[in-house]
Design an enzyme around this catalytic site. Structure first.
Site, PDB file in Angstrom:
ATOM      1  CB  CYS A  58      -0.842   0.091   1.277  1.00 21.96           C
ATOM      2  SG  CYS A  58      -1.874  -1.308   1.595  1.00 21.96           S
TER       3      CYS A  58
ATOM      4  N   GLY B  43       0.458   0.186  -5.194  1.00 25.08           N
ATOM      5  CA  GLY B  43      -0.779  -0.591  -5.152  1.00 25.08           C
ATOM      6  C   GLY B  43      -1.747  -0.102  -6.209  1.00 25.08           C
TER       7      GLY B  43
ATOM      8  CG  ASN C 116       2.567   0.785   3.518  1.00 18.04           C
ATOM      9  OD1 ASN C 116       3.636   1.344   3.424  1.00 18.04           O
ATOM     10  ND2 ASN C 116       2.353  -0.391   2.980  1.00 18.04           N
ATOM     11  N   GLY C 117       1.130  -1.860   5.439  1.00 13.31           N
ATOM     12  CA  GLY C 117       1.842  -2.863   6.229  1.00 13.31           C
ATOM     13  C   GLY C 117       0.968  -4.051   6.518  1.00 13.31           C
TER      14      GLY C 117
ATOM     15  CE1 TYR D   9      10.127  -4.092  -8.811  1.00 10.05           C
ATOM     16  CE2 TYR D   9       8.789  -4.834  -6.970  1.00 10.05           C
ATOM     17  CZ  TYR D   9       8.922  -4.547  -8.311  1.00 10.05           C
ATOM     18  OH  TYR D   9       7.860  -4.703  -9.154  1.00 10.05           O
TER      19      TYR D   9
END
Ligand code: SF4
Length: 523
Positions: free
Chosen positions: A61, A87, A161-162, A306
């Site tokens: 996210c 996302g 996020n996570g 990445y």
């Protein structure tokens, strides 16, 4: 058409908007017809009929928040636009104007969901936003974020996020205490903990709740009149704070998963939200408290390898700088005589530039990426071999023919995509094809918000480097060492990193044992 879910949005209106062409049309009316938590059937193709174009790990996210801007929704829209790479499955924006808290979320890309008409329905000077690729909770619109909950502490919207790793226990306890969950997303656990907290103030309730959950979370939250931002005590996921200066008035405060979002908003970076820190923004300014401390930092090193954009500054270091160093280190550790250095676009580009410069070998775009191919496509015929990769990448024959080629990529997950790329380069006439990977072998799955296959599907968990080389049909294969990678990602101040997908050593106690058992099926 793009599906939308409206919560707390005033007035009757047609909620169907033009989005992805060719998908079924649905027309919904506003909240009078659509209860909070109800979702219409999906007009999207069955995900099983879609196959990934590339075999990559996927980020979970991206989040954005803003306080003190007259057009907060549009600012968050721009921020989410810059974070779209984190996302692409769904996106949402919640806004508050001191009285109301409106929330609109939908399936698809940010630009498909938030047209001018939709943004106009989100008034207020505060907003939070989210763009999502899910791993925990199914992928329905209901689990898209922000999640808006009417609690005993008032209306709260959260975007996260996570990934939480002690979800089961806490959820069961909350349900015993009478919590009614609207979604299967782990983000709602945090809101329910806040709602069921006995703390006297909202800030105490939030701090106490965050201290109870284990795992990775960079969150932004909003009530009718306040914006909050917080990171988990280990600081797995990035979250930065910035400001837009307003002449003659208070600054607009912005939070985002990556600083590339600030650039689009013309916001200046102030600092990262610290691991274990809870920041609150109100009309009176910014306050902060450390709700947890003494836990070693374990920020996700794969953000540097990445996920994050090279134009972002993550964990105090420019991603571009880290990737350049990874390429240089790779050349020092496993350089080989060659005629040309070729990146696997786009994520291998920066490391390949570093490698080429260090090795003094020409860098060439020997593979061209088609940027108009979506994340997934429907394969026309199973028997068309390598079609997925050929759809997205095409070799530049005159750069490769008769050459000794070093390909630079950032990961090998299952190995099948790498083999297709090696074959493609060899098929274009390369004399030798050597593959260099700008991180160590991925041997263990991630439990902290990154979509990884289980151990049995990770080629490096099941084969030696030499076996992988044979599988992908390269003339040679080498990975960056773990020490090399760690050195490449250190900025001015020492940063503690999670490297569990390369080592199997997880920074939290609780992980899903099933997924880390030794592989029983060999590839
Ligand atoms: S396991 Fe790997 S991908 Fe997951 S947080 Fe740790 S370093 Fe990042």
């Amino acid at each position: 058409m793009t599906r939308l879910l409206f919560q707390g949005v005033e007035g009757e209106f047609d909620a169907t908007i033009q989005g992805a062409p060719g998908l079924a049309s649905e027309t919904w009316n506003s909240t009078s017809q659509l209860r909070a938590g109800s979702v219409a059937p999906s007009p999207f193709p069955d995900p099983c009929s879609l196959i990934p174009v590339f075999d990559k790990l996927r980020e979970e996210c991206g989040v954005v928040a803003i306080h003190g801007h007259p057009d907060a929704a549009r600012q968050v829209y721009l921020g989410l636009y810059a974070l779209q790479h984190r996302g692409q499955e769904s996106a949402g924006i919640a806004t508050a104007d001191g009285q109301r808290l409106a929330n609109i979320k939908g399936m698809g890309l940010v630009s498909e969901i938030f047209t001018d008409d939709v943004l106009a329905k989100l008034p207020g000077s505060m907003a939070i936003g989210h763009t999502r690729y899910s791993t925990t909770g199914d992928s329905a619109l209901l689990n898209a974020q922000p999640i808006r909950v009417d609690s005993t502490k008032g209306l709260i919207a959260i975007a996260h996020n996570g990934n939480l790793v002690n979800l089961g226990n806490i959820r069961a306890r909350l349900e015993r205490d009478g919590a009614y969950f609207q979604t299967t997303s782990d983000s709602e656990i945090i809101v329910q903990l806040i709602a069921h907290s006995r703390a006297g103030t909202l800030v105490d309730a939030i701090a106490g709740s965050l201290a109870q959950v284990e795992g990775a979370f960079s969150i932004v939250m909003m009530t009718r009149d306040r914006v909050f931002a917080a990171r988990d005590p280990r600081g797995f996921r990035p979250l930065s704070m910035g400001r837009i200066k307003n002449p003659g008035g208070p600054d607009t405060i912005v939070f985002a998963s990556e600083t590339c979002a600030f650039d689009l908003l013309r916001a200046e970076y102030i600092r990262d939200v610290l691991p274990g820190e809870l920041v609150m923004v109100t009309e009176d300014g910014v306050t902060s408290r450390q709700y947890a401390s003494g836990v070693p930092q374990s920020s996700c090193i794969f953000e540097h390898v990445y996920f994050a954009r090279p134009d972002s500054r993550i964990f105090g270091r420019w991603v571009q700088e880290s990737r350049d160093q990874m390429g240089r280190q790779l050349a020092r550790e496993s350089g080989i005589p060659a005629d040309v250095i070729v990146p696997v676009p786009d994520s291998g580009v920066t490391a390949a530039l570093g490698y080429a410069e260090e090795a003094a070998i020409p860098f060439r775009f020997g593979l061209i990426r088609n940027h108009y191919v979506g994340r997934t496509f429907i394969e026309p015929e199973q028997r068309v071999r390598d079609f997925g990769v050929r759809l997205k990448l095409n070799p530049v024959r005159n750069l490769l023919e008769g050459k000794r080629v070093v390909l630079i990529d950032d990961s090998i997950i299952r190995g099948t995509t790498s083999r297709k790329i090696v074959r493609m380069v060899r098929g274009a006439g390369a004399k030798e094809v050597h593959l260099r990977i700008s991180c160590p072998p991925t041997i263990s799955p991630c439990f902290y918000g990154v979509d990884t296959p289980s151990k049995r599907d990770l080629i490096a968990a099941n084969k030696s480097v030499e076996e992988i080389r044979r599988f992908i049909e390269a003339d040679s294969l080498a990975y960056l060492s773990l020490d090399g990678l760690l050195n490449c990602c250190q900025g001015d101040h020492p940063t503690g990193y999670c490297t569990a997908c390369y080592t199997g050593n997880y920074p939290t106690e609780w992980v899903d044992a099933e997924d880390i058992l030794p592989a029983t099926v060999s590839l």
